[in-house]
Write a protein that holds these residues in place. Structure first.
Motif, short mmCIF file in Angstrom:
data_model
loop_
_atom_site.label_atom_id
_atom_site.label_comp_id
_atom_site.label_asym_id
_atom_site.label_seq_id
_atom_site.Cartn_x
_atom_site.Cartn_y
_atom_site.Cartn_z
N SER A 373 0.83 -1.21 0.00
CA SER A 373 0.00 0.00 0.00
C SER A 373 0.86 1.26 0.00
O SER A 373 0.52 2.25 -0.65
N LEU A 374 2.01 1.22 0.69
CA LEU A 374 2.92 2.36 0.70
C LEU A 374 3.49 2.60 -0.70
O LEU A 374 3.54 3.75 -1.17
N ILE A 375 3.92 1.53 -1.37
CA ILE A 375 4.46 1.67 -2.73
C ILE A 375 3.39 2.19 -3.68
O ILE A 375 3.65 3.05 -4.55
N PHE A 376 2.16 1.72 -3.51
CA PHE A 376 1.06 2.20 -4.34
C PHE A 376 0.83 3.70 -4.14
O PHE A 376 0.65 4.45 -5.12
N MET A 377 0.85 4.15 -2.89
CA MET A 377 0.65 5.57 -2.62
C MET A 377 1.80 6.42 -3.17
O MET A 377 1.58 7.52 -3.70
N LEU A 378 3.03 5.92 -3.06
CA LEU A 378 4.17 6.67 -3.59
C LEU A 378 4.06 6.82 -5.11
O LEU A 378 4.32 7.90 -5.65
N GLY A 379 3.68 5.75 -5.79
CA GLY A 379 3.51 5.83 -7.23
C GLY A 379 2.40 6.79 -7.62
O GLY A 379 2.52 7.55 -8.60
N LEU A 380 1.30 6.78 -6.86
CA LEU A 380 0.17 7.67 -7.16
C LEU A 380 0.57 9.13 -7.00
O LEU A 380 0.27 9.97 -7.87
N TYR A 381 1.27 9.46 -5.91
CA TYR A 381 1.66 10.85 -5.67
C TYR A 381 2.76 11.29 -6.64
O TYR A 381 2.80 12.46 -7.04
N ALA A 382 3.67 10.37 -7.01
CA ALA A 382 4.71 10.73 -7.98
C ALA A 382 4.09 11.07 -9.33
O ALA A 382 4.47 12.06 -9.98
N ARG A 383 3.12 10.27 -9.74
CA ARG A 383 2.44 10.55 -11.01
C ARG A 383 1.68 11.87 -10.94
O ARG A 383 1.68 12.65 -11.89
N ASP A 384 1.03 12.14 -9.81
CA ASP A 384 0.26 13.36 -9.66
C ASP A 384 1.17 14.59 -9.68
O ASP A 384 0.85 15.61 -10.31
N CYS A 385 2.31 14.52 -9.01
CA CYS A 385 3.21 15.68 -8.92
C CYS A 385 3.88 15.98 -10.25
O CYS A 385 3.92 17.15 -10.68
N CYS A 500 10.19 18.85 -4.64
CA CYS A 500 10.02 19.25 -3.23
C CYS A 500 8.68 18.81 -2.69
O CYS A 500 8.58 18.31 -1.55
N ARG A 501 7.61 18.98 -3.49
CA ARG A 501 6.29 18.52 -3.05
C ARG A 501 6.28 17.00 -2.84
O ARG A 501 5.72 16.51 -1.85
N PHE A 502 6.89 16.28 -3.76
CA PHE A 502 6.91 14.82 -3.64
C PHE A 502 7.73 14.37 -2.43
O PHE A 502 7.35 13.42 -1.74
N LEU A 503 8.85 15.03 -2.15
CA LEU A 503 9.67 14.67 -0.98
C LEU A 503 8.92 14.92 0.32
O LEU A 503 9.02 14.13 1.27
N CYS A 504 8.18 16.01 0.38
CA CYS A 504 7.37 16.28 1.59
C CYS A 504 6.33 15.19 1.81
O CYS A 504 6.11 14.74 2.94
N ILE A 505 5.70 14.75 0.71
CA ILE A 505 4.71 13.67 0.82
C ILE A 505 5.39 12.38 1.25
O ILE A 505 4.84 11.62 2.07
N CYS A 506 6.58 12.10 0.73
CA CYS A 506 7.32 10.89 1.10
C CYS A 506 7.63 10.88 2.60
O CYS A 506 7.48 9.85 3.28
N VAL A 507 8.07 12.03 3.13
CA VAL A 507 8.38 12.11 4.56
C VAL A 507 7.12 11.86 5.39
O VAL A 507 7.15 11.13 6.40
N PHE A 508 5.99 12.43 4.97
CA PHE A 508 4.73 12.22 5.70
C PHE A 508 4.34 10.74 5.66
O PHE A 508 3.93 10.17 6.70
N LEU A 509 4.46 10.11 4.49
CA LEU A 509 4.09 8.69 4.38
C LEU A 509 5.00 7.81 5.23
O LEU A 509 4.54 6.80 5.80
N MET A 510 6.26 8.16 5.34
CA MET A 510 7.18 7.38 6.17
C MET A 510 6.76 7.45 7.64
O MET A 510 6.79 6.44 8.35
N PHE A 511 6.35 8.63 8.10
CA PHE A 511 5.86 8.74 9.47
C PHE A 511 4.59 7.92 9.68
O PHE A 511 4.40 7.30 10.73
N VAL A 512 3.71 7.92 8.66
CA VAL A 512 2.48 7.13 8.77
C VAL A 512 2.81 5.64 8.91
O VAL A 512 2.25 4.93 9.77
N VAL A 513 3.76 5.16 8.09
CA VAL A 513 4.12 3.74 8.14
C VAL A 513 4.77 3.40 9.48
O VAL A 513 4.49 2.34 10.08
N LEU A 514 5.63 4.28 10.00
CA LEU A 514 6.28 4.03 11.29
C LEU A 514 5.25 3.94 12.42
O LEU A 514 5.33 3.08 13.31
N ILE A 515 4.27 4.83 12.39
CA ILE A 515 3.22 4.81 13.42
C ILE A 515 2.40 3.53 13.32
O ILE A 515 2.09 2.89 14.34
#
Length: 621
Positions: A373-385, A500-515
């Motif tokens: 699910s994390l890889i899916f979200m990263l691909g979705l946001y990368a395509r969007d950005c 920069c937008r994509f990196l910010c989203i990546c950092v947020f997703l990493m925190f979500v996965v850690l939690i």
């Protein structure tokens, strides 16, 4: 400008004109009837495409060294690798320039990037060999040992690398041919390189011109030939006919539907065509009957398959040129076969990895679902950005095409209304109100990189035989950097913003996965619930950006804006580009003819003849 006659031998019309010229007089005056230039297709962009992808930008900036065109890096890139040593007192100014050109950073960086490209192309196969010796070979030795102990033999597993090993003679020959081709292509002169590229372009062009739907249409027509010629009696012969014609239809479908087979067979046909002598056909008599080949051609509708095919055969060709062409054919054919073999094994290897990965994910679904699910979200946001960048520049490209077409609509309509047989690819010069006709020349001869070229102003619109408009890539890059509202702006700036937008989203997703991982291990949450929690947390950036904190839309491009119209007119006026000369058509100039008539001749819109064998356009202005 004094030009040696050897430089114009490739210009057929101009060279013949000069040879037949009466040299009794010292000075001859002529007007230019047609200025014929060769335009590579890659220097043009259609209205529905923009060259702004991430990988393309990286390739253009670093591999093709377009950084040297930037004012920031131009001084460093064009400087000498010797630095201040090239400015010693004992070196003259002429030698300084020569040393700077020969030992510039750009020159050596280009060679370095060619080596890196060769390494990058061979890297997948290198990793495949490393994987074989680390994992597959020990497993293979264990299987051979176990089979020998039990007096058994191993079966062939449809994997040449696994069966023959990467150091087998077959693979060694492929390695040697590939390396030799890379070295030869880097060492040989420009003429041999053009021959190599020309032959491959011919094959790819013929492959592109024939659509698969036409092949299926031809197959259907061939299957009903007995009923077309014999009527109802065709039912009695259809069984025998089908047995005889099925291999032909199957071969045609394989040839046109499999690109690798198509390319190899085309190269073999070209090879045979150069080996066989060419004989002129005798002029047929007026009342002679059709030959058997013509009847078969008509009966089996072979014109559907053959009308786009072209095989070059010369009646008179020097032995040197024939040997060069045969060398090129053998080199292309051997390279293609080696690359097909290595690529096929590489694709099989990647397919096996993919299959075993899927099996591993299925067997460990509870532990892998949250990561999937994390890889899916990263691909979705990368395509969007990053897709937003392409959409922005694509919309701007369509607007610029419409504006340019509107400026020259009468000329475009005159060409577009011609019959399909009469219409040719056309180039247009856009006239501007602020052009200084006294100090500027629309067309002039220049020498750049020791090559004679045409320098043409305001040539910013191209129209092909299918009425598709094109803009030069150089002009498009100049327009999207204009300082006005609604223009996309510099490409690098947009890419940095998207990154920069994509990196910010990546950092947020990493925190979500850690939690999710922390609470999942603490409270024994199931893998499915952890996956759902990851998906919910992953959609929060999209909710914040598009619903809760939705930003205002950027100002759209106002085509009627005075600032935009002024900036666009200035870019059209200042646009100058050098084009390679293909040929020159001259007219004898009358003594009383003034310069204004000559200038008007140069400003007229000309024609582009598609030169198939070079995959370029000949533009007559």
């Amino acid at each position: 400008m004094v030009l040696p006659i050897k430089h114009i031998k490739k210009m057929t019309s101009f060279y013949q004109f000069i040879i037949n010229l009466d040299v009794t007089e010292d000075v001859h005056e002529f007007t230019l009837g047609k200025v014929i230039i060769a335009v590579p297709y890659q220097r043009l962009i259609p209205a529905n495409y923009v060259p702004v992808g991430i990988m393309r930008t990286f390739y253009t900036m670093f591999v093709k060294c377009d950084l040297r065109k930037s004012p920031t890096f131009s001084g460093c890139c064009r400087g000498s690798i010797l630095g201040k040593l090239s400015e010693l007192n004992n070196i003259t100014d002429e030698n300084k320039k020569e040393i700077k050109d020969k030992h510039s950073w750009v020159r050596y960086l280009k060679q370095f990037m060619r080596v890196m490209m060769f390494v990058a192309i061979s890297l997948p196969w290198t990793l495949r060999i490393i994987f074989f010796y680390l994992y597959e070979k020990p497993h293979l030795l264990q299987k051979v040992k176990a089979a020998a102990e039990r007096n058994m033999t191993l079966s062939f597993q449809w994997n040449l690398t696994y069966t023959l090993t990467p150091i087998h003679m077959l693979f060694l020959v492929c390695y040697i041919i590939t390396v030799m081709d890379a070295l030869v292509f880097g060492i040989v002169g420009q003429r041999v390189k053009e021959k190599l590229q020309l032959l491959m372009r011919k094959c790819f062009r013929d492959m592109r011109e024939m659509s698969r739907s036409k092949v299926f249409e031809w197959s259907a027509l061939v299957l009903v030939v007995p009923f077309e010629w014999c009527g109802i009696f065709g039912f009695f012969l259809y069984g025998i006919y089908l047995v005889c014609i099925a291999p032909v239809i199957l071969g045609a479908l394989i040839f046109y539907c499999l690109p690798t087979m198509n390319l190899v067979i085309r190269l073999l046909v070209h090879f045979v065509a150069y080996l066989m002598p060419y004989r002129e056909k005798k002029t047929p008599k007026r009342h002679s009957k059709k030959s058997i080949s013509d009847k078969l051609h008509q009966m089996f509708h072979l014109d559907i398959l053959s009308h786009n095919e072209s095989v070059e055969r010369h009646q008179h060709k020097k032995m040197k040129n024939r040997l060069l062409q045969l060398f090129v054919l053998i080199a292309c054919l051997s390279t293609v076969l080696c690359l097909i073999l290595l690529t096929m094994e590489m694709v099989l290897f990647i397919t096996e990895i993919f299959i075993y990965t899927i099996i591993g994910i299925i067997m460990n679904a509870s532990a892998m679902l949250k990561y999937i699910s994390l890889i899916f979200m990263l691909g979705l946001y990368a395509r969007d950005c990053f897709n937003g960048i392409s959409d922005k520049y694509l919309e701007f490209n369509k607007s610029i095409n419409q504006l340019i077409v509107e400026k020259i609509r009468p000329n475009v309509e005159n060409v577009a209304m011609l019959d399909s047989e009469d219409q040719k690819n056309t180039a247009f010069q856009v006239q501007t109100k602020h052009a200084n006709r006294e100090n500027e020349k629309d067309v002039e001869l220049v020498v750049k990189d020791n090559t004679l070229k045409w320098r043409i102003r305001r040539l910013v619109m191209f129209l092909d035989v299918h009425d598709r408009p094109y803009l030069p890539e150089k002009f498009f890059k100049a327009t999207y950097n204009m300082n006005t509202t609604g223009v996309p702006g510099p490409l690098i700036y947009n890419i940095v913003q998207a990154s920069c937008r994509f990196l910010c989203i990546c950092v947020f997703l990493m925190f979500v996965v850690l939690i999710v991982l922390a609470f999942g291990d603490e409270y024994q949450i199931s893998g499915t619930n952890q996956m759902l929690a990851t998906l919910v947390g992953g959609f929060l950036p999209w909710v914040f950006r598009n619903i809760l904190f939705k930003s205002k839309d950027a100002l759209a491009l106002d085509k009627e804006n005075i600032s935009f119209q002024s900036s666009l007119g200035k870019e059209i006026k200042d646009y100058v580009q050098n084009w390679d000369i293909a040929d020159i058509d001259l007219n004898i100039c009358n003594t009383g003819e003034d310069e204004s008539h000559a200038d008007q001749t140069l400003s007229t819109t000309g024609l582009i003849n598609n030169r198939n064998e070079q995959h370029t356009h000949d533009i007559m202005v």
